[in-house]
Design an enzyme around this catalytic site. Structure first.
Site, short mmCIF file in Angstrom:
data_model
loop_
_atom_site.label_atom_id
_atom_site.label_comp_id
_atom_site.label_asym_id
_atom_site.label_seq_id
_atom_site.Cartn_x
_atom_site.Cartn_y
_atom_site.Cartn_z
N ILE A 132 11.18 -58.31 -88.46
CA ILE A 132 11.69 -57.21 -87.63
C ILE A 132 10.54 -56.30 -87.21
O ILE A 132 10.47 -55.87 -86.05
CB ILE A 132 12.77 -56.43 -88.38
CG1 ILE A 132 14.03 -57.29 -88.52
CG2 ILE A 132 13.10 -55.12 -87.67
CD1 ILE A 132 15.15 -56.64 -89.30
N ARG A 135 8.85 -58.03 -84.39
CA ARG A 135 9.66 -58.11 -83.17
C ARG A 135 9.78 -56.76 -82.48
O ARG A 135 9.77 -56.67 -81.25
CB ARG A 135 11.07 -58.64 -83.51
CG ARG A 135 11.94 -58.88 -82.27
CD ARG A 135 11.41 -60.04 -81.49
NE ARG A 135 12.16 -60.28 -80.26
CZ ARG A 135 11.88 -59.69 -79.10
NH1 ARG A 135 10.87 -58.85 -78.99
NH2 ARG A 135 12.60 -59.96 -78.02
N GLU A 136 9.90 -55.70 -83.27
CA GLU A 136 10.14 -54.38 -82.69
C GLU A 136 8.89 -53.72 -82.12
O GLU A 136 8.96 -53.06 -81.08
CB GLU A 136 10.79 -53.46 -83.73
CG GLU A 136 12.19 -53.85 -84.14
CD GLU A 136 13.17 -53.77 -82.98
OE1 GLU A 136 12.95 -52.96 -82.07
OE2 GLU A 136 14.16 -54.53 -83.00
N SER A 137 7.76 -53.87 -82.79
CA SER A 137 6.57 -53.13 -82.34
C SER A 137 5.28 -53.90 -82.49
O SER A 137 4.20 -53.29 -82.50
CB SER A 137 6.46 -51.81 -83.12
OG SER A 137 6.23 -52.05 -84.50
N TYR A 323 18.65 -62.22 -80.80
CA TYR A 323 17.75 -61.36 -81.57
C TYR A 323 17.85 -61.71 -83.06
O TYR A 323 16.83 -61.89 -83.74
CB TYR A 323 18.10 -59.89 -81.37
CG TYR A 323 17.28 -58.95 -82.22
CD1 TYR A 323 16.09 -58.42 -81.75
CD2 TYR A 323 17.68 -58.60 -83.51
CE1 TYR A 323 15.32 -57.56 -82.53
CE2 TYR A 323 16.92 -57.75 -84.30
CZ TYR A 323 15.74 -57.23 -83.80
OH TYR A 323 14.98 -56.40 -84.59
#
Length: 408
Positions: A132, A135-137, A323
């Site tokens: 995560i 994936r997020e940043s 996602y």
């Protein structure tokens, strides 16, 4: 002289819309200041935000017209129904997965002791947390350049989802009121999501964690706070320790793809009796009574998965089957280099508007598609499968150009 007159006319014509636009923006800026005072300040005050905090955060700002997806007219989200339909395989492409796996493995070694502690406290596997984070940043490497308060205020006033962002603006002010982070450091994405985990402000207030013990829940600069906050979010949303998110599976044609989704759980023993196995032919792990779900993001035109409740916990982080699958797959790859075996069929020749029209026709026939939005979620997939079976067709549970034309 005629040429000069023509050129002047063209210049005036070119400048006129820009001038009108500038006037419109100037008027909106004035309305924005009034809205901050008449709407936002009373709402913030009721939540314990002081006038000092309010003025420091909002006193000198204007609307950020550089943001994408603004809707000054208030007509709602403008969807490009003419856009080409995007097949799931593009999202799951190896070019998107491999870089996160390579970098993530190195970071798992670098932050091993922190991840050990996060796992012990929250029961969420390090691989999931790191997936995560990536994936997020991009593990904190992505640019998070925006003034969060200005970004969220702009979206609350002239954005496409104003009802969502007004409470988030008040939450952002509460973050500042609580001295959680200085205004100068409170940066967001263009969507208003904060820091490395990309939390909206309300999620920060509820789930962010001070894991490095310095008295600040700093999801912008602190890796321990970031990792623990992601794990805390998942645990608070029902993550079950010791339960894997899911496995790629072989699903016989005798199993109708329309039994997919979170609303149709079956016990592990029922899936086994139906002949469902892991993709290598081995039995599905778990106890006989464990509830499991079929997940086929491309219907019969792509890989199949048998997933646990934890898959749907991942969807709480981002409401998308792809996602959650992407995060789960990256997490698996962080542990072992096992790629998805099933092939994603290429679906082309139709647009998102064609999908919406198909959904509307299915709704008219009494099927629940989960909303005619041009997106193929699990309810649309199951509706397609049920229609195909009723029409005497072998269910694929996914649209292609021919099928869209057949559903009338």
């Amino acid at each position: 002289m005629k040429l000069i007159s023509l050129l002047l006319a063209l210049v005036v014509a070119a400048l006129a819309p820009q001038s009108a636009s500038a006037q419109s923006k100037q008027a909106l800026e004035g309305q924005f200041r009034g809205w901050l005072e008449q709407t936002v300040w009373p709402a913030a005050s009721r939540q314990g935000v002081s006038r000092t905090t309010f003025d420091q955060a909002l006193g000198g700002i204007g609307l950020d017209w550089s943001l994408p997806g603004l809707d000054p007219s208030g007509t709602g989200p403008q969807v490009n129904w003419q856009s080409e339909f995007s097949a799931p395989g593009r999202y799951m492409a190896e070019a998107n997965v491999a870089p996160l796996v390579g970098i993530g493995r190195g970071l798992m070694g670098q932050w091993k002791s922190t991840l050990d502690a996060v796992e012990r406290r929250y029961g969420v596997p390090r691989e999931i947390v790191v997936a995560i984070w990536g994936r997020e940043s991009a593990f904190g490497r992505a640019s998070i350049p925006k003034n969060a308060v200005q970004t969220i205020a702009t979206r609350a006033f002239v954005g496409e989802r104003r009802d969502l962002f007004l409470p988030e603006l008040v939450a952002a002010l509460k973050i500042l009121q609580g001295d959680h982070i200085p205004l100068s450091q409170m940066k967001s994405s263009v969507a208003g999501a904060l820091g490395q985990p990309q939390f909206l402000p309300s999620k920060y207030l509820e789930y962010a964690v001070d894991f490095d013990g310095n008295g600040t829940r700093d999801i912008w600069n602190s890796v321990p706070d970031t990792l623990a906050s992601i794990a805390n979010y998942l645990r608070q949303h029902g993550w079950q320790p010791g339960q894997h998110w899911g496995y790629e599976a072989l699903v016989p044609d005798t199993v109708n793809c329309a039994v997919e989704g979170p609303e149709q759980p079956y016990s592990l023993s029922e899936w086994q009796k139906a002949g469902v196995t892991r993709v290598d032919g081995s039995p599905l792990p778990g106890s006989a009574r464990d509830a499991r779900h079929l997940m086929m993001p491309a219907g019969r035109l792509g890989p199949a998965f048998i997933v646990s409740k934890n898959f749907y916990v991942l969807k709480e982080y981002n409401e998308s089957d792809l996602y959650a699958l992407f995060v789960g797959h990256v997490a698996d790859r962080l542990g072992a280099d096992a790629r998805i075996s099933g092939k994603w069929a290429t679906t082309a020749g139709f647009r998102r508007g064609d999908v919406r029209a198909m959904q509307e026709r299915l709704v008219a026939k009494g099927y629940d598609v989960g909303g005619a939005d041009g997106l193929v979620g699990f309810k649309t997939r199951t509706a397609i499968g049920m229609w195909q079976r009723q029409a005497g067709m072998a269910p694929t549970c996914f649209p292609d150009a021919d099928l869209i034309g057949s559903i009338r």
